[in-house]
Design an enzyme around this catalytic site. Structure first.
Site, PDB file in Angstrom:
ATOM      1  N   ASP A 156      30.741 -24.364  21.518  1.00 27.40           N
ATOM      2  CA  ASP A 156      29.377 -23.823  21.451  1.00 27.40           C
ATOM      3  C   ASP A 156      28.564 -24.428  20.318  1.00 27.40           C
ATOM      4  OD1 ASP A 156      30.123 -21.954  23.527  1.00 27.40           O
ATOM      5  OD2 ASP A 156      31.182 -20.859  21.968  1.00 27.40           O
ATOM      6  N   LYS A 205      26.609 -29.182  22.148  1.00 25.83           N
ATOM      7  CA  LYS A 205      26.857 -30.498  22.755  1.00 25.83           C
ATOM      8  C   LYS A 205      25.870 -30.767  23.871  1.00 25.83           C
ATOM      9  CE  LYS A 205      31.062 -29.129  23.711  1.00 25.83           C
ATOM     10  NZ  LYS A 205      31.226 -27.934  22.880  1.00 25.83           N
ATOM     11  N   GLY A 259      30.195 -23.727  28.640  1.00 23.72           N
ATOM     12  CA  GLY A 259      28.830 -23.268  28.882  1.00 23.72           C
ATOM     13  C   GLY A 259      27.869 -24.016  28.004  1.00 23.72           C
ATOM     14  N   HIS A 260      27.217 -25.004  28.575  1.00 17.94           N
ATOM     15  CA  HIS A 260      26.201 -25.735  27.822  1.00 17.94           C
ATOM     16  C   HIS A 260      24.851 -25.114  28.122  1.00 17.94           C
ATOM     17  CE1 HIS A 260      29.007 -28.708  26.849  1.00 17.94           C
ATOM     18  NE2 HIS A 260      28.729 -29.622  27.728  1.00 17.94           N
ATOM     19  N   GLN A 278      34.294 -27.490  25.388  1.00 16.80           N
ATOM     20  CA  GLN A 278      35.024 -26.815  24.315  1.00 16.80           C
ATOM     21  C   GLN A 278      34.954 -27.697  23.050  1.00 16.80           C
ATOM     22  OE1 GLN A 278      37.006 -26.908  27.531  1.00 16.80           O
ATOM     23  NE2 GLN A 278      35.641 -25.235  27.946  1.00 16.80           N
TER      24      GLN A 278
HETATM   25  P1  IMP Z   1      40.133 -20.498  28.401  1.00 19.37           P
HETATM   26  O1  IMP Z   1      39.640 -21.885  28.179  1.00 19.37           O
HETATM   27  O2  IMP Z   1      39.266 -19.686  29.309  1.00 19.37           O
HETATM   28  O3  IMP Z   1      41.590 -20.458  28.782  1.00 19.37           O
HETATM   29  O4  IMP Z   1      40.057 -19.721  26.985  1.00 19.37           O
HETATM   30  C1  IMP Z   1      40.853 -20.125  25.868  1.00 19.37           C
HETATM   31  C2  IMP Z   1      40.062 -20.015  24.564  1.00 19.37           C
HETATM   32  O5  IMP Z   1      39.044 -21.004  24.560  1.00 19.37           O
HETATM   33  C3  IMP Z   1      39.344 -18.681  24.372  1.00 19.37           C
HETATM   34  O6  IMP Z   1      39.320 -18.376  22.997  1.00 19.37           O
HETATM   35  C4  IMP Z   1      37.939 -18.981  24.854  1.00 19.37           C
HETATM   36  O7  IMP Z   1      37.000 -18.100  24.281  1.00 19.37           O
HETATM   37  C5  IMP Z   1      37.770 -20.390  24.347  1.00 19.37           C
HETATM   38  N1  IMP Z   1      36.776 -21.155  25.102  1.00 19.37           N
HETATM   39  C6  IMP Z   1      36.888 -21.676  26.336  1.00 19.37           C
HETATM   40  N2  IMP Z   1      35.767 -22.331  26.680  1.00 19.37           N
HETATM   41  C7  IMP Z   1      34.928 -22.238  25.641  1.00 19.37           C
HETATM   42  C8  IMP Z   1      33.621 -22.749  25.381  1.00 19.37           C
HETATM   43  O8  IMP Z   1      33.004 -23.451  26.181  1.00 19.37           O
HETATM   44  N3  IMP Z   1      33.088 -22.436  24.173  1.00 19.37           N
HETATM   45  C9  IMP Z   1      33.768 -21.700  23.243  1.00 19.37           C
HETATM   46  N4  IMP Z   1      34.989 -21.229  23.433  1.00 19.37           N
HETATM   47  C10 IMP Z   1      35.570 -21.493  24.623  1.00 19.37           C
END
Ligand code: IMP
Length: 431
Positions: free
Chosen positions: A13, A16, A40-41, A225
């Protein structure tokens, strides 16, 4: 011709999407190489906010080809919804503009169900995932049970693969309530229909990208991420399930290491994190609340409030060792405008000893106490500043301290969500 990679330097977040969106028009291709619709961009232009999840950020530029690489896990339902959302706002997403690797794995309804079921349990095993089935889809990929888009070149074969996996899952996870809502017939019917709609976008991206490179086309690799959520290098197990730092590009996009010439690390002026896991500089006080409110720190994907804290240079230096960014883009500097003083974490104290390394072990990370250097705040609104020289001295001193510690230039500073609210300091690094 320079190909550029963009990756998050913290826990995601960082913004990017905004940087990739600004740069995308200079590139022939924008390529996503990992993650899924957990990402989520947010991109803001013309007064409208667009939320992207799987679509690469080049989708707003008519001449850019967008590739969803083999390293991405794709939920066909979510992607179709995202495409429809874009088209309803006048952004066309044709098979010429959006291409999906036929080696990309498909997130099927049971992956999300397993993810949510695990997360709903009590106790220490919860990660705070987005509940989108990302982890299980990567598990199925690594355990060689995954279903890929190339399986759907022959729909009969695709049906067989899904049926086989579904039956095996039912045997193990038969008692999950949500699974009862998804009998095999529904999984097959809805998944086949959704995947069939995406098939016109499906290509062998290895050949497409090899030809593009041979023709000197420019490529922008867009990370989702961020480095501290990387499955190998992040705060394991509180991470996502892919290689979300730059090291994931070659395997996730299907290009050789030499295909990337320049890289941009995206980093907020402070730190945020969603989900569980260690966060040494987290603030539980008024300053944390101020950062959350001023920065609208709520997840684009899940709406969860983000945890907020000071910028952690120990973590950022570790991240720099992995990525060797050519430049840092410091985002949301304006969010700190009202603060009387700002802090940078320049070391940790672990069991009474000062350390400057980011520990691998979770219990050590949980125990570290940050050592801060305090700077006077600038207490001036920055959102209209467009030249680096015009930034207040206090803000420049803060950024200079980051550069010195990390050994990487700050080439871009963002002072607001709009494309226009961007200061290019080393414009050459972005050409
Ligand atoms: P998952 O990717 O849904 O398996 O989540 C694993 C961890 O990555 C959790 O702490 C999520 O909140 C975090 N996470 C996954 N995608 C994002 C993102 O786009 N931004 C911030 N954190 C993320």
């Amino acid at each position: 011709m320079k190909n550029v990679a963009v990756a998050g330097a913290q826990w995601g977040d960082e913004g990017k999407g905004k940087v990739v969106d600004i740069l995308a028009e200079k590139f022939d291709y924008v390529i996503r190489y990992q993650g899924g619709h957990n990402a989520g961009h947010s991109v803001v232009f013309g007064g409208k906010r667009y939320a992207l999840h799987v679509l690469p950020s080049g989708i707003f530029h008519a001449d850019t080809v967008n590739i969803v690489g083999n390293g991405v896990v794709v939920d066909p339902f979510a992607l179709l919804k995202e495409i429809e959302g874009m088209e309803s706002k006048g952004i066309s997403v044709t098979p010429e503009r959006l291409k999906i690797s036929d080696r990309a794995h498909i997130i099927l309804p049971y992956h999300g169900i397993i993810d949510r079921w695990r997360e709903s349990g009590s106790g220490k095993r919860q990660i705070g995932t987005t509940g989108r089935g990302i982890g299980p889809a990567y598990e199925w990929k690594a355990s060689r049970r995954g279903v890929r888009f190339c399986d759907a070149y022959d729909m009969g074969h695709f049906r067989q693969r899904v049926e086989y996996e579904y039956t095996a899952i039912r045997e193990i996870y038969g008692d999950m309530d949500e699974l009862a809502e998804w009998p095999l017939s529904r999984v097959l019917e809805e998944s086949c229909a959704a995947v069939a709609r995406l098939m016109p976008h499906v290509i062998d991206s290895v050949y497409e990208l090899a030809e593009a490179r041979a023709q000197g086309k420019r490529m922008l690799f867009e990370g989702a991420q961020a480095t501290l959520l990387d499955v190998d290098f992040g705060t394991y197990p509180y991470v996502t399930s892919s290689n979300s730092c730059l090291l994931g590009i070659t395997a996730g996009a299907g290009v050789p290491p030499g295909a990337i010439q320049r890289s941009i690390g995206i980093c907020k002026a402070y730190t945020t994190r969603v989900g569980k896991g260690p966060f040494p500089t987290e603030l539980h006080d008024d300053t944390g609340t101020k950062l959350r409110d001023a920065g609208h720190e709520y997840g684009t994907t899940t709406g969860r409030p983000r945890r907020c804290g000071w910028l952690d240079l120990v973590a950022l230096k570790y991240v720099q060792h992995l990525n060797d960014f050519s430049t840092l883009a410091i985002m949301k500097l304006d969010v700190m405008d009202s603060l009387a003083e700002v802090k940078l974490c320049v070391g940790y104290r672990l069991d009474g000893e000062e350390i400057t390394r980011f520990p691998a072990a979770l219990d050590a990370l949980d125990r570290v106490e940050p050592i801060y250097k305090t700077f006077p705040g600038w207490q001036t609104p920055l959102h209209e500043v467009r030249r680096y020289d015009a930034l207040p001295t206090e803000a420049k001193n803060y950024l200079a301290a980051v550069e010195r510690f990390i050994g990487c230039p700050v080439g871009l500073v963002s002072v607001g969500p709009d494309r226009e609210q961007t200061i290019f300091r080393h414009a050459d690094l972005f050409n």
